[in-house]
Design a protein around this motif. Structure first.
Motif, PDB file in Angstrom:
ATOM      1  N   TYR A   1      -1.097  13.421   5.368  1.00  0.00           N
ATOM      2  CA  TYR A   1      -2.274  13.095   6.156  1.00  0.00           C
ATOM      3  C   TYR A   1      -2.169  11.658   6.643  1.00  0.00           C
ATOM      4  CZ  TYR A   1      -3.726  17.303   3.812  1.00  0.00           C
ATOM      5  OH  TYR A   1      -3.762  18.580   3.334  1.00  0.00           O
ATOM      6  N   SER A   2      -2.894  11.362   7.728  1.00  0.00           N
ATOM      7  CA  SER A   2      -2.784  10.036   8.319  1.00  0.00           C
ATOM      8  C   SER A   2      -4.120   9.605   8.895  1.00  0.00           C
ATOM      9  CB  SER A   2      -1.714  10.037   9.413  1.00  0.00           C
ATOM     10  OG  SER A   2      -1.989  11.036  10.379  1.00  0.00           O
ATOM     11  N   ALA A   3      -4.226   8.332   9.242  1.00  0.00           N
ATOM     12  CA  ALA A   3      -5.411   7.778   9.891  1.00  0.00           C
ATOM     13  C   ALA A   3      -4.983   7.105  11.186  1.00  0.00           C
ATOM     14  CB  ALA A   3      -6.106   6.775   8.980  1.00  0.00           C
ATOM     15  N   ILE A   4      -5.844   7.161  12.193  1.00  0.00           N
ATOM     16  CA  ILE A   4      -5.542   6.601  13.514  1.00  0.00           C
ATOM     17  C   ILE A   4      -6.633   5.613  13.897  1.00  0.00           C
ATOM     18  CG2 ILE A   4      -5.378   7.136  15.985  1.00  0.00           C
ATOM     19  CD1 ILE A   4      -4.048   9.741  15.279  1.00  0.00           C
ATOM     20  N   GLY A   5      -6.253   4.500  14.505  1.00  0.00           N
ATOM     21  CA  GLY A   5      -7.224   3.512  14.963  1.00  0.00           C
ATOM     22  C   GLY A   5      -6.688   2.727  16.142  1.00  0.00           C
ATOM     23  N   TYR A   6      -7.502   1.800  16.633  1.00  0.00           N
ATOM     24  CA  TYR A   6      -7.135   0.979  17.783  1.00  0.00           C
ATOM     25  C   TYR A   6      -7.220  -0.494  17.409  1.00  0.00           C
ATOM     26  CZ  TYR A   6      -7.148  -1.038  22.483  1.00  0.00           C
ATOM     27  OH  TYR A   6      -6.841  -1.779  23.592  1.00  0.00           O
ATOM     28  N   SER A   7      -6.201  -1.280  17.801  1.00  0.00           N
ATOM     29  CA  SER A   7      -6.170  -2.709  17.539  1.00  0.00           C
ATOM     30  C   SER A   7      -6.483  -3.454  18.833  1.00  0.00           C
ATOM     31  CB  SER A   7      -4.794  -3.135  17.015  1.00  0.00           C
ATOM     32  OG  SER A   7      -4.685  -4.549  16.971  1.00  0.00           O
ATOM     33  N   SER A   8      -7.629  -4.118  18.892  1.00  0.00           N
ATOM     34  CA  SER A   8      -7.990  -4.867  20.099  1.00  0.00           C
ATOM     35  C   SER A   8      -7.105  -6.098  20.264  1.00  0.00           C
ATOM     36  CB  SER A   8      -9.460  -5.281  20.039  1.00  0.00           C
ATOM     37  OG  SER A   8      -9.732  -6.021  18.856  1.00  0.00           O
TER      38      SER A   8
ATOM     39  N   THR B   1      -1.361   5.285  10.409  1.00  0.00           N
ATOM     40  CA  THR B   1      -0.808   4.957   9.099  1.00  0.00           C
ATOM     41  C   THR B   1      -0.764   6.208   8.223  1.00  0.00           C
ATOM     42  OG1 THR B   1      -1.001   3.479   7.166  1.00  0.00           O
ATOM     43  CG2 THR B   1      -3.055   4.279   8.126  1.00  0.00           C
ATOM     44  N   PHE B   2       0.309   6.332   7.461  1.00  0.00           N
ATOM     45  CA  PHE B   2       0.495   7.502   6.593  1.00  0.00           C
ATOM     46  C   PHE B   2       1.419   7.118   5.448  1.00  0.00           C
ATOM     47  CE2 PHE B   2       4.305   7.663   9.140  1.00  0.00           C
ATOM     48  CZ  PHE B   2       5.258   8.260   8.333  1.00  0.00           C
ATOM     49  N   PRO B   3       1.417   7.887   4.340  1.00  0.00           N
ATOM     50  CA  PRO B   3       0.525   9.015   4.033  1.00  0.00           C
ATOM     51  C   PRO B   3      -0.820   8.529   3.527  1.00  0.00           C
ATOM     52  CG  PRO B   3       2.069   8.698   2.236  1.00  0.00           C
ATOM     53  CD  PRO B   3       2.435   7.689   3.289  1.00  0.00           C
ATOM     54  N   MET B   4      -1.869   9.302   3.844  1.00  0.00           N
ATOM     55  CA  MET B   4      -3.219   9.018   3.384  1.00  0.00           C
ATOM     56  C   MET B   4      -3.707  10.186   2.528  1.00  0.00           C
ATOM     57  SD  MET B   4      -4.028   6.082   4.832  1.00  0.00           S
ATOM     58  CE  MET B   4      -5.810   5.956   4.932  1.00  0.00           C
ATOM     59  N   LYS B   5      -4.726   9.938   1.719  1.00  0.00           N
ATOM     60  CA  LYS B   5      -5.326  11.017   0.948  1.00  0.00           C
ATOM     61  C   LYS B   5      -6.319  11.762   1.835  1.00  0.00           C
ATOM     62  CE  LYS B   5      -4.999   8.647  -3.510  1.00  0.00           C
ATOM     63  NZ  LYS B   5      -5.769   8.094  -4.649  1.00  0.00           N
TER      64      LYS B   5
ATOM     65  N   ASN C   1       0.810  -1.223   0.000  1.00  0.00           N
ATOM     66  CA  ASN C   1       0.000   0.000   0.000  1.00  0.00           C
ATOM     67  C   ASN C   1       0.840   1.268   0.000  1.00  0.00           C
ATOM     68  OD1 ASN C   1      -2.684  -1.235   0.202  1.00  0.00           O
ATOM     69  ND2 ASN C   1      -2.009  -1.904   2.232  1.00  0.00           N
ATOM     70  N   GLU C   2       2.173   1.096   0.084  1.00  0.00           N
ATOM     71  CA  GLU C   2       3.109   2.225   0.095  1.00  0.00           C
ATOM     72  C   GLU C   2       2.778   3.193   1.235  1.00  0.00           C
ATOM     73  OE1 GLU C   2       2.906   3.821  -3.870  1.00  0.00           O
ATOM     74  OE2 GLU C   2       4.383   2.386  -4.606  1.00  0.00           O
ATOM     75  N   ARG C   3       2.604   2.625   2.435  1.00  0.00           N
ATOM     76  CA  ARG C   3       2.313   3.420   3.622  1.00  0.00           C
ATOM     77  C   ARG C   3       3.148   2.922   4.792  1.00  0.00           C
ATOM     78  NH1 ARG C   3      -3.549   2.181   2.786  1.00  0.00           N
ATOM     79  NH2 ARG C   3      -4.400   3.773   1.396  1.00  0.00           N
ATOM     80  N   TYR C   4       3.376   3.835   5.740  1.00  0.00           N
ATOM     81  CA  TYR C   4       4.010   3.460   7.001  1.00  0.00           C
ATOM     82  C   TYR C   4       2.927   3.160   8.025  1.00  0.00           C
ATOM     83  CZ  TYR C   4       8.452   5.186   5.189  1.00  0.00           C
ATOM     84  OH  TYR C   4       9.590   5.378   4.441  1.00  0.00           O
ATOM     85  N   LEU C   5       3.203   2.210   8.915  1.00  0.00           N
ATOM     86  CA  LEU C   5       2.322   1.894  10.030  1.00  0.00           C
ATOM     87  C   LEU C   5       3.109   2.063  11.321  1.00  0.00           C
ATOM     88  CD1 LEU C   5      -0.449   0.793  11.008  1.00  0.00           C
ATOM     89  CD2 LEU C   5       0.604  -1.485  10.995  1.00  0.00           C
ATOM     90  N   VAL C   6       2.622   2.931  12.206  1.00  0.00           N
ATOM     91  CA  VAL C   6       3.278   3.214  13.475  1.00  0.00           C
ATOM     92  C   VAL C   6       2.347   2.794  14.598  1.00  0.00           C
ATOM     93  CG1 VAL C   6       4.429   4.964  14.873  1.00  0.00           C
ATOM     94  CG2 VAL C   6       4.356   5.220  12.387  1.00  0.00           C
ATOM     95  N   THR C   7       2.862   2.090  15.600  1.00  0.00           N
ATOM     96  CA  THR C   7       2.028   1.614  16.702  1.00  0.00           C
ATOM     97  C   THR C   7       2.516   2.197  18.025  1.00  0.00           C
ATOM     98  OG1 THR C   7       3.415  -0.363  16.965  1.00  0.00           O
ATOM     99  CG2 THR C   7       1.483  -0.548  15.534  1.00  0.00           C
ATOM    100  N   SER C   8       1.581   2.307  18.983  1.00  0.00           N
ATOM    101  CA  SER C   8       1.934   2.828  20.299  1.00  0.00           C
ATOM    102  C   SER C   8       0.821   2.527  21.285  1.00  0.00           C
ATOM    103  CB  SER C   8       2.169   4.343  20.242  1.00  0.00           C
ATOM    104  OG  SER C   8       2.478   4.858  21.530  1.00  0.00           O
ATOM    105  N   VAL C   9       1.173   2.399  22.556  1.00  0.00           N
ATOM    106  CA  VAL C   9       0.156   2.288  23.609  1.00  0.00           C
ATOM    107  C   VAL C   9      -0.276   3.673  24.065  1.00  0.00           C
ATOM    108  CG1 VAL C   9       0.974   0.051  24.407  1.00  0.00           C
ATOM    109  CG2 VAL C   9       1.926   2.139  25.413  1.00  0.00           C
TER     110      VAL C   9
END
Length: 316
Positions: free
Chosen positions: A217-224, A232-236, A190-198
């Motif tokens: 631009y980026s998107a933020i979510g939560y992984s249960s 994740t970035f870059p996003m449109k 997908n040519e994107r970076y994924l960054v994780t954190s608590v």
């Protein structure tokens, strides 16, 4: 807004938001909370280093400066991802495969004559529902001056302070690079970076840095499953009035309000709470910007659209 720092105010308090219109909207009517894409001011070029004197009268005195270069920004970003601050040292916990990071740490430390040490040891831990066994590479910078500086910048909770936007753009780009190197991975498909954190607040602050420094631009979510947050970035950017999704990724909303760029995030939850005590204008610790949105923080009962342009001039 940021679920880690909910916005608490009276229902008739005005926030920068969207309902049927963009601008200053009552908090109980807002559907989207907005915040400005902050400009890089580049007012600072260095930060002071302090040392603790010996003898009967012990005190901190300035012992030099650290230039706000991209390399020091990278070190700070790596601290946000993998670092721990102690009273006399800063520790970085790396993978044995990240020996090149250890080399960069050593090179910067040598420039300021900070002593370093490293050790390889076995690890055992749990991430989400997975048990992890392996090895870790620990790199220490043994400097009381540096540990004092890092803690003054980020604190033990690891925050990106507002005044960092007054630093050089290359330095801030280094902060992004270091953080992504420590807690990120690259998705070639997908040519994107994924960054994780608590720490969800850290990812929201990283999102602001990405917008200000790189215009990304980026998107933020939560992984249960992993019990942690991701960015994740870059996003449109989403430039329509609808909240679009692409698979599991939620696009952030981007609009222009009163001729200036703002980012809007969808209001997830609104609830009324019992409160006893005096009511003041909402406090933002001396700043008009909060992670959850922007408030007028004024004695005026209402804000009209024509006043928003002056507000922007006041806060920038």
């Amino acid at each position: 807004g940021n679920p880690a720092t909910p916005l608490t105010c009276t229902p008739d308090h005005h926030v920068l938001a969207m309902s049927r219109k963009e601008g200053w909207v009552r908090a109980d009517k807002a559907k989207w909370l907005g915040s400005p894409i902050r400009p890089i001011m580049e007012l600072k070029t260095a930060l002071p280093l302090y040392k603790y004197t010996s003898g009967n009268k012990r005190e901190y005195i300035q012992s030099g400066d650290v230039a706000l270069t991209k390399e020091f920004g990278w070190l700070l970003g790596l601290y946000y991802a993998e670092g721990t601050v102690h009273s006399r040292k800063v520790t970085f916990s790396l993978s044995p495969k990240e020996s090149d990071f250890a080399g960069r740490i050593n090179a910067l430390a040598a420039e300021y004559k900070w002593n370093t040490s490293r050790r390889l040891f076995a690890t055992h831990g749990i991430i989400g529902d997975r048990t992890i066994d392996g090895h870790a590479l620990q790199v220490d910078i043994n400097s009381h001056s540096l540990s004092y500086l890092i803690e003054a910048i980020a604190g033990k909770e690891k925050i990106i302070p507002d005044w960092l936007w007054e630093c050089p753009k290359d330095f801030l780009d280094g902060v992004i690079e270091g953080y992504v190197d420590g807690d990120g991975s690259y998705d070639k498909t997908n040519e994107r970076y994924l960054v994780t954190s608590v720490r969800s607040h850290l990812l929201y602050q990283l999102r602001e840095l990405l917008l200000s420094v790189r215009g990304q631009y980026s998107a933020i979510g939560y992984s249960s499953r992993r019990k942690g947050w991701w960015l994740t970035f870059p996003m449109k950017p989403c430039v329509t009035s609808k909240y679009r999704r692409s698979g599991s990724y939620s696009y952030i909303k981007f609009q222009k309000v009163h001729g200036h760029p703002y980012v809007f995030t969808k209001l997830r939850k609104r609830e009324f709470i019992d409160y006893e005590g005096e009511i003041f204008d909402i406090g933002t610790c001396g700043s008009f910007k909060t992670p959850s949105g922007m408030v007028h923080n004024s004695e005026l009962a209402r804000w009209y659209d024509r006043k928003a342009r002056q507000l922007w001039a006041d806060v920038t």
